[in-house]
Scaffold this motif. Structure first.
Motif, PDB file in Angstrom:
ATOM      1  N   UNK A 186     -11.329   7.930  -0.213  1.00 30.44           N
ATOM      2  CA  UNK A 186     -10.053   7.917   0.518  1.00 30.44           C
ATOM      3  C   UNK A 186      -8.931   7.380  -0.359  1.00 30.44           C
ATOM      4  N   UNK A 187      -9.198   6.302  -1.100  1.00 28.83           N
ATOM      5  CA  UNK A 187      -8.177   5.755  -1.996  1.00 28.83           C
ATOM      6  C   UNK A 187      -7.848   6.758  -3.087  1.00 28.83           C
ATOM      7  N   UNK A 188      -8.865   7.396  -3.660  1.00 28.04           N
ATOM      8  CA  UNK A 188      -8.627   8.391  -4.713  1.00 28.04           C
ATOM      9  C   UNK A 188      -7.786   9.556  -4.183  1.00 28.04           C
TER      10      UNK A 188
ATOM     11  N   UNK B  65       0.834  -1.200   0.000  1.00 26.91           N
ATOM     12  CA  UNK B  65       0.000   0.000   0.000  1.00 26.91           C
ATOM     13  C   UNK B  65       0.870   1.252   0.000  1.00 26.91           C
ATOM     14  N   UNK B  66       2.009   1.198  -0.688  1.00 27.84           N
ATOM     15  CA  UNK B  66       2.914   2.332  -0.767  1.00 27.84           C
ATOM     16  C   UNK B  66       2.556   3.173  -1.989  1.00 27.84           C
ATOM     17  N   UNK B  67       3.470   3.988  -2.466  1.00 28.76           N
ATOM     18  CA  UNK B  67       3.148   4.910  -3.559  1.00 28.76           C
ATOM     19  C   UNK B  67       2.758   4.165  -4.841  1.00 28.76           C
ATOM     20  N   UNK B  68       3.636   3.289  -5.320  1.00 27.86           N
ATOM     21  CA  UNK B  68       3.328   2.589  -6.570  1.00 27.86           C
ATOM     22  C   UNK B  68       2.148   1.645  -6.392  1.00 27.86           C
TER      23      UNK B  68
ATOM     24  N   UNK C 131      -4.157   8.474  -3.800  1.00 27.76           N
ATOM     25  CA  UNK C 131      -3.506   8.396  -5.105  1.00 27.76           C
ATOM     26  C   UNK C 131      -3.203   9.791  -5.653  1.00 27.76           C
ATOM     27  N   UNK C 132      -4.132  10.721  -5.493  1.00 34.31           N
ATOM     28  CA  UNK C 132      -3.923  12.069  -6.015  1.00 34.31           C
ATOM     29  C   UNK C 132      -2.815  12.787  -5.264  1.00 34.31           C
ATOM     30  N   UNK C 133      -2.738  12.552  -3.958  1.00 38.82           N
ATOM     31  CA  UNK C 133      -1.660  13.147  -3.173  1.00 38.82           C
ATOM     32  C   UNK C 133      -0.300  12.695  -3.682  1.00 38.82           C
TER      33      UNK C 133
END
Length: 520
Positions: free
Chosen positions: A255-257, A103-106, A260-262
């Protein structure tokens, strides 16, 4: 009387053992796995010339009947960008099989991309091994709630808490894992290789970047990759995540979106956006300008029955299939394996080849570079015998190039580690996949990969191993007294594993004396 006492002692021992296991199971909250009776069986969607990928790839493949187009990817940023770009181009289906998804950046960006694809009507199937999903349940529950996204957990933990105790209680089953990796889009393009889905595998980790290799494949072999996916997807060990995660509160889609946008907006992670924007291999594919090498490729894989049955028939295992596909080396055998544990049989086989005049060369992690010190203990006990037989051993430096040429993008203080699993025979064919040269890959985990008839790729691998010393690896040699030496680029010679402390070396030396090689 002695026999009676021995029998009584044996029964008491067994009773105590059973009681301990029962107690552990109770503490672990281990329930039973749900029934699979009503689980639907699904299969890959037939390829079509419709859509951006289909219209680009299908006509091209038809010009090369029976052949497979291959493009190798050894750059982690390109490998990440290619996956994102392929997912965005999907119009019919995405099938993802992997061992790790963090659950990291990629990992977050790919979770979000999978959701976006499903939301626009693409059928998404994700088969994820359950060993490394700690802390992921809310996100996985979100994915599983999307109508067009089907998530299955492979060989899952029945209890989601106290996993360590659960592992002990159900050790025989849970010690077998699915290590396979593939990423197939619209059943016309497949990515196969050694990369899991996490920052370090795409050279984006703050601490470690892993040198790895993928192949993008088109044409004939893609249907075999999809068949392998279907086999595991419909196997008894693949459980619908909805059942396993019943009662888990899903993460919200918003929250997931936002997460990801952050990541997309963060200047420090701009390299991810850049990788997506410059996934040149996919852009050239869509523009009909990509020129892959067209050749013969074969999928080799374990049978999923290996997970539940130690007695799985030999002909269903990957290793014999790999040996058959390769044939016996005559001139050279090049092995790149991050976890190299040849065992007695493998050591004897490699030594025999070297004594017959075959150039046998192995590139693996040094003790300083490896992320699995315990596994290294299974390698060190065979180094001397291999060297004596003429097998050339090279150990990757933790500051190895070319990955460290991009160190400013990975993070200060980063080190490199080897994660690619690839082998070449006689400069004519090459394996790219998930199979490590160790007992765990051979006997415990399931694995997969491609055997590709490609003198160009095999020769390139041969050159990579040959050029490893002194630029990126130490060469292990024998001194006159029979002890090991490590040669460096500057002519420096080490008498112990370079760049390590006595505590590390002692830990590995002790591990080498223990009867644990079968677990490594």
């Amino acid at each position: 009387m002695p026999h009676l006492l021995q029998g009584l002692h044996h029964r008491i021992h067994r009773a105590l053992g059973a009681a301990c296991i029962a107690t552990v199971a109770l503490l672990a909250g281990c329930g039973t796995l749900p029934s699979q009776e009503d689980r639907p069986e699904t299969h890959s969607i037939a390829p079509s010339a419709q859509g951006p990928l289909g219209s680009a790839v299908v006509p091209l493949a038809q010009q090369h009947p029976g052949k497979t187009g291959v493009v190798a990817i050894d750059d982690g940023h390109v490998a990440f960008g290619a996956r994102i770009a392929l997912a965005r181009a999907a119009t019919r289906s995405i099938d993802i099989q992997t061992f790790i998804w963090h659950n990291d950046a990629t990992g977050t960006l790919l979770f979000d991309e999978a959701m976006r694809a499903a939301e626009r009507g693409v059928r998404v199937r994700i088969l994820l091994d359950d060993l490394n999903t700690v802390g992921l349940d809310p996100t996985l529950a979100l994915l599983a709630s999307q109508p067009k996204l089907d998530l299955r957990l492979y060989n899952p933990y029945a209890g989601r808490s106290a996993r360590g105790l659960g592992f002990l209680a159900d050790f025989t089953r849970l010690n077998h894992r699915m290590h396979n990796k593939s990423f197939t889009v619209d059943n016309v393009v497949a990515v196969v290789g050694g990369r899991n889905i996490a920052d370090e595998y795409f050279e984006a980790g703050a601490d470690t970047g892993l040198v790895d290799l993928d192949v993008i494949a088109f044409g004939e072999v893609v249907k075999s990759v999809s068949s392998e996916f279907d086999l595991f997807w419909n196997s008894p060990s693949a459980y619908p995540a909805k059942k396993i995660l019943a009662g888990v509160e899903p993460e919200s889609r918003q929250a997931l979106a936002r997460r990801a946008q952050t990541i997309r907006d963060d200047p420090t992670t701009a390299k991810y956006a850049d990788a997506i924007a410059h996934a040149e291999v996919v852009q050239r594919m869509l523009a009909h300008t990509l020129q892959p090498e067209w050749t013969t490729a074969t999928v080799v894989h374990d049978d999923p029955g290996k997970t539940l049955s130690p007695e799985t028939r030999t002909e269903l295992l990957l290793l014999p299939k790999l040996m058959t596909a390769f044939g016996k080396p005559v001139k050279s055998l090049d092995i790149i394996s991050p976890y190299f544990v040849p065992g007695n049989a493998g050591t004897e086989a490699l030594a025999s080849l070297a004594k017959q005049g075959v150039q046998v060369r192995v590139l693996t992690n040094s003790l300083a570079a490896t992320d699995e010190k315990s596994v290294h203990s299974g390698y060190v006990k065979h180094r001397k015998e291999l060297s004596q037989a003429g097998v050339q051993l090279f150990e990757l430096k933790p500051e190895a190039a070319p990955i460290m040429a991009r160190a400013n993008e990975i993070g200060r203080g980063s080190k490199a580690g080897l994660h690619a699993k690839t082998y070449a025979v006689d400069g004519r064919s090459i394996f790219v996949g998930s199979f490590n040269f160790d007992p765990r890959s051979a006997r415990l985990n399931t694995e997969m990969g491609l055997v590709i008839d490609s003198p160009a790729m095999a020769s390139k691998l041969h050159a990579v191993v040959g050029d490893a010393y002194p630029s990126i690896a130490y060469r292990v040699t024998l001194a006159e007294d029979g002890s090991l030496r490590w040669a460096d680029a500057g002519g420096k010679v080490y008498t112990t594993d370079p760049e390590t402390g006595w505590l590390e070396r002692t830990f590995v030396d002790i591990g080498a004396t223990l009867p644990i090689e079968w677990l490594l």
